[in-house]
Design a protein around this motif. Structure first.
Motif, PDB file in Angstrom:
ATOM      1  N   LYS A 171      42.383   7.874 -25.636  1.00  0.00           N
ATOM      2  CA  LYS A 171      43.673   8.364 -25.130  1.00  0.00           C
ATOM      3  C   LYS A 171      44.446   7.344 -24.306  1.00  0.00           C
ATOM      4  CE  LYS A 171      42.467  12.503 -26.646  1.00  0.00           C
ATOM      5  NZ  LYS A 171      43.064  13.109 -27.848  1.00  0.00           N
ATOM      6  N   ARG A 172      43.799   6.298 -23.817  1.00  0.00           N
ATOM      7  CA  ARG A 172      44.438   5.463 -22.799  1.00  0.00           C
ATOM      8  C   ARG A 172      45.662   4.699 -23.304  1.00  0.00           C
ATOM      9  NH1 ARG A 172      42.672  -0.005 -22.641  1.00  0.00           N
ATOM     10  NH2 ARG A 172      41.110  -0.520 -24.223  1.00  0.00           N
ATOM     11  N   HIS A 173      45.771   4.499 -24.613  1.00  0.00           N
ATOM     12  CA  HIS A 173      46.934   3.797 -25.148  1.00  0.00           C
ATOM     13  C   HIS A 173      48.120   4.738 -25.408  1.00  0.00           C
ATOM     14  CE1 HIS A 173      44.463   0.250 -25.555  1.00  0.00           C
ATOM     15  NE2 HIS A 173      43.604   0.907 -26.308  1.00  0.00           N
ATOM     16  N   ARG A 174      47.896   6.034 -25.162  1.00  0.00           N
ATOM     17  CA  ARG A 174      48.925   7.015 -25.494  1.00  0.00           C
ATOM     18  C   ARG A 174      49.706   7.499 -24.275  1.00  0.00           C
ATOM     19  NH1 ARG A 174      46.004  11.582 -28.732  1.00  0.00           N
ATOM     20  NH2 ARG A 174      48.159  12.350 -28.749  1.00  0.00           N
ATOM     21  N   HIS A 175      49.349   6.977 -23.097  1.00  0.00           N
ATOM     22  CA  HIS A 175      50.020   7.420 -21.875  1.00  0.00           C
ATOM     23  C   HIS A 175      49.806   6.350 -20.813  1.00  0.00           C
ATOM     24  CE1 HIS A 175      50.870   9.832 -18.250  1.00  0.00           C
ATOM     25  NE2 HIS A 175      51.518  10.659 -19.051  1.00  0.00           N
ATOM     26  N   PRO A 176      50.788   6.102 -19.943  1.00  0.00           N
ATOM     27  CA  PRO A 176      50.644   5.037 -18.946  1.00  0.00           C
ATOM     28  C   PRO A 176      49.732   5.389 -17.779  1.00  0.00           C
ATOM     29  CG  PRO A 176      52.768   6.115 -18.707  1.00  0.00           C
ATOM     30  CD  PRO A 176      52.153   6.658 -19.963  1.00  0.00           C
ATOM     31  N   ASN A 177      49.341   6.648 -17.650  1.00  0.00           N
ATOM     32  CA  ASN A 177      48.547   7.061 -16.493  1.00  0.00           C
ATOM     33  C   ASN A 177      47.376   7.935 -16.937  1.00  0.00           C
ATOM     34  OD1 ASN A 177      47.753   7.379 -13.826  1.00  0.00           O
ATOM     35  ND2 ASN A 177      49.276   8.958 -13.365  1.00  0.00           N
ATOM     36  N   VAL A 178      46.429   7.332 -17.661  1.00  0.00           N
ATOM     37  CA  VAL A 178      45.247   8.041 -18.140  1.00  0.00           C
ATOM     38  C   VAL A 178      44.050   7.590 -17.306  1.00  0.00           C
ATOM     39  CG1 VAL A 178      43.734   8.505 -20.100  1.00  0.00           C
ATOM     40  CG2 VAL A 178      46.179   8.162 -20.472  1.00  0.00           C
ATOM     41  N   LEU A 179      43.407   8.545 -16.641  1.00  0.00           N
ATOM     42  CA  LEU A 179      42.275   8.235 -15.778  1.00  0.00           C
ATOM     43  C   LEU A 179      40.971   8.690 -16.416  1.00  0.00           C
ATOM     44  CD1 LEU A 179      43.703   9.415 -12.336  1.00  0.00           C
ATOM     45  CD2 LEU A 179      43.877   7.160 -13.407  1.00  0.00           C
ATOM     46  N   CYS A 180      39.959   7.864 -16.323  1.00  0.00           N
ATOM     47  CA  CYS A 180      38.629   8.239 -16.796  1.00  0.00           C
ATOM     48  C   CYS A 180      37.877   8.882 -15.642  1.00  0.00           C
ATOM     49  CB  CYS A 180      37.873   7.009 -17.304  1.00  0.00           C
ATOM     50  SG  CYS A 180      36.249   7.410 -18.009  1.00  0.00           S
ATOM     51  N   LEU A 181      37.690  10.191 -15.717  1.00  0.00           N
ATOM     52  CA  LEU A 181      36.982  10.922 -14.677  1.00  0.00           C
ATOM     53  C   LEU A 181      35.880  11.760 -15.312  1.00  0.00           C
ATOM     54  CD1 LEU A 181      39.837  12.133 -12.290  1.00  0.00           C
ATOM     55  CD2 LEU A 181      38.144  10.360 -11.867  1.00  0.00           C
ATOM     56  N   PRO A 182      34.726  11.135 -15.581  1.00  0.00           N
ATOM     57  CA  PRO A 182      33.617  11.888 -16.177  1.00  0.00           C
ATOM     58  C   PRO A 182      33.192  13.046 -15.285  1.00  0.00           C
ATOM     59  CG  PRO A 182      33.184   9.527 -16.227  1.00  0.00           C
ATOM     60  CD  PRO A 182      34.392   9.732 -15.346  1.00  0.00           C
ATOM     61  N   SER A 183      32.612  14.044 -15.907  1.00  0.00           N
ATOM     62  CA  SER A 183      32.122  15.183 -15.145  1.00  0.00           C
ATOM     63  C   SER A 183      31.078  14.725 -14.136  1.00  0.00           C
ATOM     64  CB  SER A 183      31.541  16.232 -16.090  1.00  0.00           C
ATOM     65  OG  SER A 183      32.575  16.851 -16.835  1.00  0.00           O
ATOM     66  N   SER A 184      30.978  15.479 -13.058  1.00  0.00           N
ATOM     67  CA  SER A 184      30.121  15.097 -11.947  1.00  0.00           C
ATOM     68  C   SER A 184      29.005  16.115 -11.768  1.00  0.00           C
ATOM     69  CB  SER A 184      30.965  14.943 -10.678  1.00  0.00           C
ATOM     70  OG  SER A 184      31.963  13.968 -10.852  1.00  0.00           O
ATOM     71  N   VAL A 185      28.514  16.253 -10.542  1.00  0.00           N
ATOM     72  CA  VAL A 185      27.372  17.133 -10.318  1.00  0.00           C
ATOM     73  C   VAL A 185      27.384  17.644  -8.881  1.00  0.00           C
ATOM     74  CG1 VAL A 185      25.822  15.255  -9.623  1.00  0.00           C
ATOM     75  CG2 VAL A 185      24.853  17.337 -10.627  1.00  0.00           C
ATOM     76  N   ASP A 186      26.943  18.865  -8.721  1.00  0.00           N
ATOM     77  CA  ASP A 186      26.637  19.416  -7.399  1.00  0.00           C
ATOM     78  C   ASP A 186      25.139  19.232  -7.211  1.00  0.00           C
ATOM     79  OD1 ASP A 186      26.074  20.917  -5.150  1.00  0.00           O
ATOM     80  OD2 ASP A 186      27.327  22.614  -5.722  1.00  0.00           O
ATOM     81  N   ALA A 187      24.761  18.067  -6.697  1.00  0.00           N
ATOM     82  CA  ALA A 187      23.349  17.679  -6.651  1.00  0.00           C
ATOM     83  C   ALA A 187      22.518  18.652  -5.821  1.00  0.00           C
ATOM     84  CB  ALA A 187      23.215  16.266  -6.101  1.00  0.00           C
TER      85      ALA A 187
END
Length: 391
Positions: A171-187
């Motif tokens: 997706k990053r080439h399709r919009h100037p503000n694409v952030l990679c935010l992988p899912s996280s965890v409630d450890a």
């Protein structure tokens, strides 16, 4: 007529359109939005359900499910599935009747599904966020117009979030503000599965009381993304292994699931129950099929398994290897998957300590609190950009 949600909001309103229901599997939307509710009044609009013929008129069921979070479920007489255009024509006027009266700058619209995009015309949004957590166009039964609608959403969005590196690359080439935010965890949540006398602990113990060891477990949605043949192979390869499968069955016929004495389908269980179930497992598995629907997935459960201190075996899902290759064993085929399970069940000494240290490090670097903070910062930056552009 359903009452307006509020005419005196102290916080900005975050209007969310989601293809996932709030009371479904607790995952990325619930984790992020429950944390963002400290900053925003979250109005979570689900896909419509069909109302009873005797209900009279279309309506919105409105429920406050947590502080700052209101879930809105449209009920219409239509049979069309999801945010179909026919449904949108009914939902739009209903939404206008309940949304708070706020200035344009105080209303943010957040999409989990591009199919709801026409509803944007019904509101005056100050900012648009698209959280692309999956490549929905590759899923079974995806509407044919989804790809075109996503392109339109990308054109109007101020912020685009992606759920993992594979989606980010796509997706990053399709919009100037694409952030990679992988899912996280409630450890802390998943590290807390020790039997403690709670109702959840007793329920988990009762569910697995008749299931022997070793236990190989999976939790999550059971749909076309799972390699059911691999699950069968695991059960058949070692009749002494107990395969525990936890989660709702969606888009596939439950009657077609394999049945074995050592294969246990426990159905959907609450987020509260999961750590206690995990505590009783010896190995966690990610038996995903390798097909179009899994090409871009980044399973949230990977970190949750590791937070519980469990070894993990996965099929060759790209994001799993990319993000967690230090701690998760990936297998290229069914034979390799069975072999990896054998290996980790017998793991001892330095190899085990090294893997556990790598898993602990990965878990320590990720949290839903941190991810929600990153989202809030991205929204704030986008709002500043909009204000500057309008000046």
């Amino acid at each position: 007529m359903t009452a307006r949600l509020s005419d005196r909001m102290k916080k900005k309103t975050l209007l969310v359109f989601s293809h996932l229901r709030w009371n479904f599997v607790w995952q990325r939307p619930q984790h992020l939005l429950s944390r963002l509710a400290s900053r925003y009044d979250v109005v979570f609009v689900e896909e419509p359900l069909r109302r009873d013929e005797h209900d009279g008129h279309d309506r919105l069921d409105v429920a406050v499910v947590a502080p700052g979070i209101t879930v809105v479920t449209p009920r219409t007489s239509l049979a069309q599935w999801g945010f179909h255009d026919a449904q949108i024509a009914r939902i739009g006027p209903l939404l206008e009747g309940i949304l708070p009266r706020v200035d344009r700058s105080d209303l943010l619209v957040w999409f989990y599904t591009p199919m709801a995009l026409p509803l944007l015309d019904r509101v005056d949004a100050g900012l648009v966020v698209y959280d692309c957590m999956d490549e929905l166009s590759a899923f079974l039964g995806a509407p044919p117009e989804l790809v075109e609608r996503e392109a339109k959403l990308m054109a109007v969005a101020d912020v685009v979030l992606t759920g993992g590196p594979s989606l980010h690359e796509a997706k990053r080439h399709r919009h100037p503000n694409v952030l990679c935010l992988p899912s996280s965890v409630d450890a802390a949540h998943f590290a807390g599965g020790e039997p403690d006398g709670s109702d959840a602990a007793r329920e988990a113990e009762a569910l697995q009381a008749g299931i022997g060891r070793p236990r190989l477990g999976f939790f999550g949605v059971i749909d076309e993304r799972l390699d059911i043949a691999l699950v069968t192979r695991l059960a058949d390869s070692h009749p002494d292994w107990q395969i525990v499968m936890v989660g709702p069955v969606v888009k596939i016929d439950p009657a077609q699931l394999p049945r074995r004495d050592n294969l246990h389908w426990l159905g959907q269980r609450s987020y509260t129950l999961l750590p206690y179930l995990l505590h009783g497992w010896d190995l966690c598995i990610l038996p995903f099929a390798l097909n179009a629907s899994t090409r871009f997935i980044s399973p949230t459960k990977t970190l949750e398994y590791m937070a519980a201190g469990k070894p993990v075996v996965s099929t060759a899902v790209r994001d799993v290897a990319w993000l967690y290759g230090e701690a998760v064993v990936s297998a290229a085929d069914h034979d390799a998957f069975v072999g990896a399970c054998e290996q980790l069940l017998g793991e001892k000494g330095d190899a085990r300590r090294k893997r556990e240290a790598a898993a602990a490090m990965l878990v320590s670097r990720s949290s839903w609190d941190g991810t929600a903070k990153s989202v809030a910062e991205a929204i704030d930056a986008a709002e500043r950009t909009r204000v500057a552009a309008a000046a």
